[in-house]
Design a protein around this motif. Sequence first.
Motif, PDB file in Angstrom:
ATOM      1  N   SER A   3      -5.640  -4.770   7.604  1.00  0.00           N
ATOM      2  CA  SER A   3      -6.549  -3.758   7.065  1.00  0.00           C
ATOM      3  C   SER A   3      -5.740  -2.644   6.410  1.00  0.00           C
ATOM      4  O   SER A   3      -6.105  -2.129   5.343  1.00  0.00           O
ATOM      5  CB  SER A   3      -7.420  -3.186   8.194  1.00  0.00           C
ATOM      6  N   ARG A   4      -4.603  -2.284   7.038  1.00  0.00           N
ATOM      7  CA  ARG A   4      -3.734  -1.249   6.477  1.00  0.00           C
ATOM      8  C   ARG A   4      -3.113  -1.731   5.174  1.00  0.00           C
ATOM      9  O   ARG A   4      -2.941  -0.960   4.220  1.00  0.00           O
ATOM     10  CB  ARG A   4      -2.633  -0.914   7.498  1.00  0.00           C
ATOM     11  N   LYS A   5      -2.776  -3.004   5.123  1.00  0.00           N
ATOM     12  CA  LYS A   5      -2.196  -3.577   3.912  1.00  0.00           C
ATOM     13  C   LYS A   5      -3.187  -3.502   2.753  1.00  0.00           C
ATOM     14  O   LYS A   5      -2.821  -3.197   1.619  1.00  0.00           O
ATOM     15  CB  LYS A   5      -1.809  -5.035   4.175  1.00  0.00           C
ATOM     16  N   GLU A  12      -5.398  -1.273   2.370  1.00  0.00           N
ATOM     17  CA  GLU A  12      -5.431   0.123   1.940  1.00  0.00           C
ATOM     18  C   GLU A  12      -4.304   0.403   0.940  1.00  0.00           C
ATOM     19  O   GLU A  12      -4.498   1.098  -0.064  1.00  0.00           O
ATOM     20  CB  GLU A  12      -5.283   1.046   3.156  1.00  0.00           C
ATOM     21  N   TYR A  13      -3.132  -0.152   1.207  1.00  0.00           N
ATOM     22  CA  TYR A  13      -2.005   0.016   0.285  1.00  0.00           C
ATOM     23  C   TYR A  13      -2.342  -0.569  -1.079  1.00  0.00           C
ATOM     24  O   TYR A  13      -2.055   0.016  -2.118  1.00  0.00           O
ATOM     25  CB  TYR A  13      -0.749  -0.665   0.827  1.00  0.00           C
ATOM     26  N   GLU A  61       4.069   7.147   7.000  1.00  0.00           N
ATOM     27  CA  GLU A  61       3.861   6.210   8.103  1.00  0.00           C
ATOM     28  C   GLU A  61       5.159   5.995   8.878  1.00  0.00           C
ATOM     29  O   GLU A  61       5.154   5.903  10.105  1.00  0.00           O
ATOM     30  CB  GLU A  61       3.335   4.879   7.576  1.00  0.00           C
TER      31      GLU A  61
END
Length: 230
Positions: free
Chosen positions: A149-151, A153-154, A170
Motif C-alpha cells: 500500500s505504501r509502494k 503511494e510512492y 521515512e
Amino acid sequence: MVKIFKKIDKELAGSPLFHGIEGDELVSLLYCLKPKIRIYQKNEYIKIAGDKFDSIGIVLQGEVTVNKENVAGNRVIMTILKPGDMFGETLVFSRQPYWIATVQAQKKCKVLFIKGESILGECSKLCPWHKTLIQNMLNIVCEKVLVLSRKVEYLSITSIREKICTYLLEQYKKTGKTTFILPMNRKELAEFLNVSRPSLSREMGRLRDEGIIDFHMATVKIIDLERLKK
C-alpha cells in the motif's frame, strides 16, 4: 538431514515465519516441512514472473530483489530482501498459480524454499508448532499488504522532489536519526521510486544546494528537517 537443519537454525533466527519457534522445536518443524536450500550467484534469476508458483523463499544469506517491469519495459524494484526476509508468501493464500514478479539475486545468496502446501496443509505428525507457523504466516501477509500500500503511494506521487523527500523522511523515522545510510544504491533507489537515475541525482543535488540535506556516497544527513517536511 537433522544436522543440516541444526546448521541453518541460526540463519533462520531472524525470520518472522519462525517467530516463537526455536532450538529443537525449529529443527523438528523443519524436518516436517522438508525444505530445500539453493545457492544463487549475483544477478542470477531465482524466480521469473510467469513461472509456476510452488514454494515460498526465505533468504538465508546475501540480498535479493523483487522487481517488475512497467509498461515501458523498465525494471521497477518493489523491495530488497535481506537474511530472514521472505518472498512469495502472498501467493500461498492466493489462487494465482504463477509468480507475478521476478526475484533476482542482488549478491551471491542462499535461499531456503518451503512448499506452500507444507505450510497450509495439515501436519501428519500433529506438530504442535505448525499452528504458530500459520499464525506467523498470516501476520507476515498482513504486513506485506501494508508495505505494498505504501509502494502504491510512492507511485501516485508525481513530483520527483516529493518522492525523494518522502523517502528520506521515512528513513529518518525508521532510524530515528538525521544522519543515516541509505539501504539502496542510487540505481536501486531510482528504480524503487520509478524515476530516472539522472533525475534522481539532479534533484538530490538541488536539495543539497538549498541546504536541506547533505550526502556522501550512501550516507545522507538531513540539515533542515522542517524544510524537508514542507
